[in-house]
Design a protein around this motif. Structure first.
Motif, PDB file in Angstrom:
ATOM      1  N   ARG A  75      -7.306  20.732  -7.641  1.00  0.00           N
ATOM      2  CA  ARG A  75      -7.712  19.329  -7.526  1.00  0.00           C
ATOM      3  C   ARG A  75      -6.502  18.428  -7.338  1.00  0.00           C
ATOM      4  N   MET A  76      -5.427  18.731  -8.058  1.00  0.00           N
ATOM      5  CA  MET A  76      -4.209  17.942  -7.902  1.00  0.00           C
ATOM      6  C   MET A  76      -3.599  18.157  -6.518  1.00  0.00           C
ATOM      7  N   ARG A  77      -3.624  19.398  -6.032  1.00  0.00           N
ATOM      8  CA  ARG A  77      -3.097  19.678  -4.691  1.00  0.00           C
ATOM      9  C   ARG A  77      -3.924  18.946  -3.629  1.00  0.00           C
ATOM     10  N   TYR A  78      -5.221  18.950  -3.818  1.00  0.00           N
ATOM     11  CA  TYR A  78      -6.122  18.252  -2.897  1.00  0.00           C
ATOM     12  C   TYR A  78      -5.804  16.755  -2.864  1.00  0.00           C
ATOM     13  N   GLN A  79      -5.601  16.154  -4.043  1.00  0.00           N
ATOM     14  CA  GLN A  79      -5.289  14.733  -4.104  1.00  0.00           C
ATOM     15  C   GLN A  79      -3.938  14.430  -3.451  1.00  0.00           C
ATOM     16  N   LEU A  80      -2.978  15.362  -3.583  1.00  0.00           N
ATOM     17  CA  LEU A  80      -1.677  15.177  -2.944  1.00  0.00           C
ATOM     18  C   LEU A  80      -1.822  15.164  -1.425  1.00  0.00           C
ATOM     19  N   VAL A  81      -2.630  16.064  -0.905  1.00  0.00           N
ATOM     20  CA  VAL A  81      -2.869  16.102   0.541  1.00  0.00           C
ATOM     21  C   VAL A  81      -3.493  14.786   1.009  1.00  0.00           C
ATOM     22  N   LEU A  82      -4.488  14.295   0.276  1.00  0.00           N
ATOM     23  CA  LEU A  82      -5.136  13.033   0.645  1.00  0.00           C
ATOM     24  C   LEU A  82      -4.137  11.884   0.635  1.00  0.00           C
ATOM     25  N   ASP A  83      -3.244  11.905  -0.350  1.00  0.00           N
ATOM     26  CA  ASP A  83      -2.267  10.830  -0.451  1.00  0.00           C
ATOM     27  C   ASP A  83      -1.311  10.843   0.743  1.00  0.00           C
ATOM     28  N   GLU A 120       4.627  10.689  -6.407  1.00  0.00           N
ATOM     29  CA  GLU A 120       5.594  11.200  -7.382  1.00  0.00           C
ATOM     30  C   GLU A 120       4.877  11.844  -8.565  1.00  0.00           C
ATOM     31  N   LEU A 121       3.817  11.208  -9.024  1.00  0.00           N
ATOM     32  CA  LEU A 121       3.045  11.748 -10.144  1.00  0.00           C
ATOM     33  C   LEU A 121       2.298  13.018  -9.745  1.00  0.00           C
ATOM     34  N   LEU A 122       1.756  13.023  -8.526  1.00  0.00           N
ATOM     35  CA  LEU A 122       1.015  14.186  -8.056  1.00  0.00           C
ATOM     36  C   LEU A 122       1.926  15.394  -7.854  1.00  0.00           C
ATOM     37  N   ILE A 123       3.099  15.159  -7.310  1.00  0.00           N
ATOM     38  CA  ILE A 123       4.052  16.260  -7.124  1.00  0.00           C
ATOM     39  C   ILE A 123       4.426  16.856  -8.482  1.00  0.00           C
ATOM     40  N   LEU A 124       4.636  16.004  -9.471  1.00  0.00           N
ATOM     41  CA  LEU A 124       4.954  16.479 -10.818  1.00  0.00           C
ATOM     42  C   LEU A 124       3.806  17.306 -11.389  1.00  0.00           C
ATOM     43  N   GLU A 125       2.569  16.848 -11.185  1.00  0.00           N
ATOM     44  CA  GLU A 125       1.399  17.584 -11.659  1.00  0.00           C
ATOM     45  C   GLU A 125       1.309  18.953 -10.987  1.00  0.00           C
ATOM     46  N   CYS A 126       1.555  18.989  -9.665  1.00  0.00           N
ATOM     47  CA  CYS A 126       1.469  20.259  -8.929  1.00  0.00           C
ATOM     48  C   CYS A 126       2.564  21.230  -9.364  1.00  0.00           C
ATOM     49  N   GLU A 127       3.727  20.713  -9.702  1.00  0.00           N
ATOM     50  CA  GLU A 127       4.802  21.582 -10.180  1.00  0.00           C
ATOM     51  C   GLU A 127       4.478  22.167 -11.544  1.00  0.00           C
ATOM     52  N   GLU A 128       3.867  21.358 -12.408  1.00  0.00           N
ATOM     53  CA  GLU A 128       3.531  21.817 -13.757  1.00  0.00           C
ATOM     54  C   GLU A 128       2.268  22.673 -13.783  1.00  0.00           C
ATOM     55  N   HIS A 129       1.352  22.396 -12.855  1.00  0.00           N
ATOM     56  CA  HIS A 129       0.073  23.117 -12.821  1.00  0.00           C
ATOM     57  C   HIS A 129      -0.186  23.599 -11.393  1.00  0.00           C
ATOM     58  N   PRO A 130       0.577  24.592 -10.932  1.00  0.00           N
ATOM     59  CA  PRO A 130       0.490  25.019  -9.523  1.00  0.00           C
ATOM     60  C   PRO A 130      -0.876  25.552  -9.116  1.00  0.00           C
ATOM     61  N   ARG A 189       0.833  -1.203   0.000  1.00  0.00           N
ATOM     62  CA  ARG A 189       0.000   0.000   0.000  1.00  0.00           C
ATOM     63  C   ARG A 189       0.869   1.255   0.000  1.00  0.00           C
ATOM     64  N   ILE A 190       1.940   1.253   0.799  1.00  0.00           N
ATOM     65  CA  ILE A 190       2.826   2.414   0.861  1.00  0.00           C
ATOM     66  C   ILE A 190       3.553   2.605  -0.463  1.00  0.00           C
ATOM     67  N   GLU A 191       3.942   1.511  -1.095  1.00  0.00           N
ATOM     68  CA  GLU A 191       4.625   1.609  -2.388  1.00  0.00           C
ATOM     69  C   GLU A 191       3.699   2.212  -3.439  1.00  0.00           C
ATOM     70  N   LYS A 192       2.426   1.815  -3.412  1.00  0.00           N
ATOM     71  CA  LYS A 192       1.446   2.389  -4.335  1.00  0.00           C
ATOM     72  C   LYS A 192       1.291   3.885  -4.072  1.00  0.00           C
ATOM     73  N   SER A 193       1.247   4.270  -2.791  1.00  0.00           N
ATOM     74  CA  SER A 193       1.131   5.679  -2.447  1.00  0.00           C
ATOM     75  C   SER A 193       2.342   6.458  -2.925  1.00  0.00           C
ATOM     76  N   LYS A 194       3.525   5.873  -2.811  1.00  0.00           N
ATOM     77  CA  LYS A 194       4.745   6.536  -3.268  1.00  0.00           C
ATOM     78  C   LYS A 194       4.692   6.800  -4.764  1.00  0.00           C
ATOM     79  N   ARG A 195       4.217   5.811  -5.511  1.00  0.00           N
ATOM     80  CA  ARG A 195       4.080   6.001  -6.960  1.00  0.00           C
ATOM     81  C   ARG A 195       3.113   7.130  -7.278  1.00  0.00           C
ATOM     82  N   ASN A 196       1.970   7.134  -6.593  1.00  0.00           N
ATOM     83  CA  ASN A 196       0.979   8.189  -6.795  1.00  0.00           C
ATOM     84  C   ASN A 196       1.553   9.558  -6.456  1.00  0.00           C
TER      85      ASN A 196
END
Length: 247
Positions: free
Chosen positions: A74-82, A60-70, A51-58
Motif C-alpha cells: 500500500r505504501m509502495r502504491y501511494q509512492l507511485v501515485l505521488d 519523503e515520508l513515503l520513501i521512509l515508509e517503504c524502506e522500513e516496510h519493504p 502543490r509540488i512542495e506538498k508532494s515532496k513532503r509526502n
C-alpha cells in the motif's frame, strides 16, 4: 470510490504509518454498503509550486515508509501515485517495478502493474508498455487489473499498428466486459474499488481500437464478437457521441 468509513471503535483499533494512515487491529467481519456519498476535495493549492512542495513532503515520508516496510504494497502504491501526480513518470515506473519484484497477495501489488503501464502510456513508450504488459499477463492478477493490462496493451498495439495482436486480445476482453456487465459484484471483490477500466470512456476507446483493427485485418471472428447484443448500446454510443466520433 468506496471506502470503509464507519467502523466500531475497540481498544485494539489503532492507526499505522506516518502518512496515508490506515486503521488496523480489528476484524471487520460483515460489511454493508451505504449509498451515502461525500465530496472530498483534498487540498486547495495557491499555485503549482505549493502543490509540488506538498508532494515532496509526502514523498519523503513515503520513501521512509517503504524502506522500513519493504513488503507493504500500500505504501509502495501511494509512492507511485505521488510520483506520477507530478509527472515524474520514470521514478513512478521504477517504484512500481521494484514493488512488483516482491511477490505479494496484496491487491496493491496487483495495482502496481497497471500503474506502471499507465506511466508508460503517458510517456508514449509503447515498446516498454508492450514488453512489460505481455510479461504481466503471466502474473495472475485480480480481474480488474488483468483487464486493465489488456486494455493498455490494445492501446499500445494500435499505436504500433500491430492490429493482428489487438484481434488476438479482442475476443478475451469483449467476453470479459460482457461478463462484467452481467455480474459487476464478482469483479468488485478485493479490487480496491478501482473501477476506472470499466468506465465508458475507456471502454469506448478500447472498442474503437478493436473495430479499427478488425477492419484492417478483415477479422470476421472479431467482428462477430463485436455484434454481441450486450454491448450494442456502447457501439451505438460511438456513433452519436461527438468525442468518440473525433477519436
Amino acid at each position: 470510490h468506496n471506502v470503509d468509513r464507519i467502523i466500531r471503535i475497540t481498544p485494539e483499533l489503532h492507526f499505522e504509518h506516518r502518512i496515508h494512515e490506515a486503521y488496523t487491529g480489528i476484524d471487520i467481519g460483515t460489511k454493508k454498503r451505504l449509498n451515502t456519498f461525500v465530496h472530498h476535495y483534498g487540498y486547495a493549492y495557491k499555485n503549482e509550486e505549493e502543490r509540488i512542495e506538498k508532494s515532496k513532503r509526502n514523498r519523503e515520508l513515503l520513501i521512509l515508509e517503504c524502506e522500513e516496510h519493504p513488503e507493504d504494497m500500500r505504501m509502495r502504491y501511494q509512492l507511485v501515485l505521488d510520483y506520477y501526480g507530478i509527472h515524474e513518470f520514470d521514478k513512478a515506473i521504477e517504484a512500481a517495478l521494484s514493488g512488483i519484484k516482491i511477490k505479494s497477495d496484496s491487491q496493491y501489488w496487483d495495482a502496481l502493474h497497471t500503474e506502471a503501464l499507465y506511466c508508460f502510456q503517458a510517456k508514449e513508450d509503447w515498446d516498454s508498455l508492450i514488453r512489460y504488459g505481455e510479461k504481466f499477463l503471466n502474473d495472475r492478477l485480480f480481474p480488474n487489473d488483468e483487464f486493465g493490462v489488456r486494455q493498455y496493451l490494445i492501446c499500445a498495439y494500435w499505436n504500433q499498428k500491430e492490429y493482428d495482436k489487438i484481434c488476438d486480445l479482442a475476443q478475451k476482453v469483449i467476453a470479459t466486459y460482457v461478463d462484467y456487465k452481467k455480474n459487476p459484484a464478482k469483479y468488485d471483490a478485493n479490487q480496491l474499488m478501482r473501477d476506472e477500466f470499466w468506465k465508458i470512456d475507456k471502454i469506448s476507446k478500447m472498442l474503437i481500437f478493436i473495430i479499427d483493427s478488425a477492419l484492417a485485418t478483415n477479422d470476421s471472428d472479431v467482428i462477430d464478437k463485436l455484434l454481441n447484443h450486450s454491448i450494442r448500446e456502447e457501439l451505438i454510443g460511438l456513433i452519436h457521441n461527438d468525442t468518440y466520433k473525433t477519436w
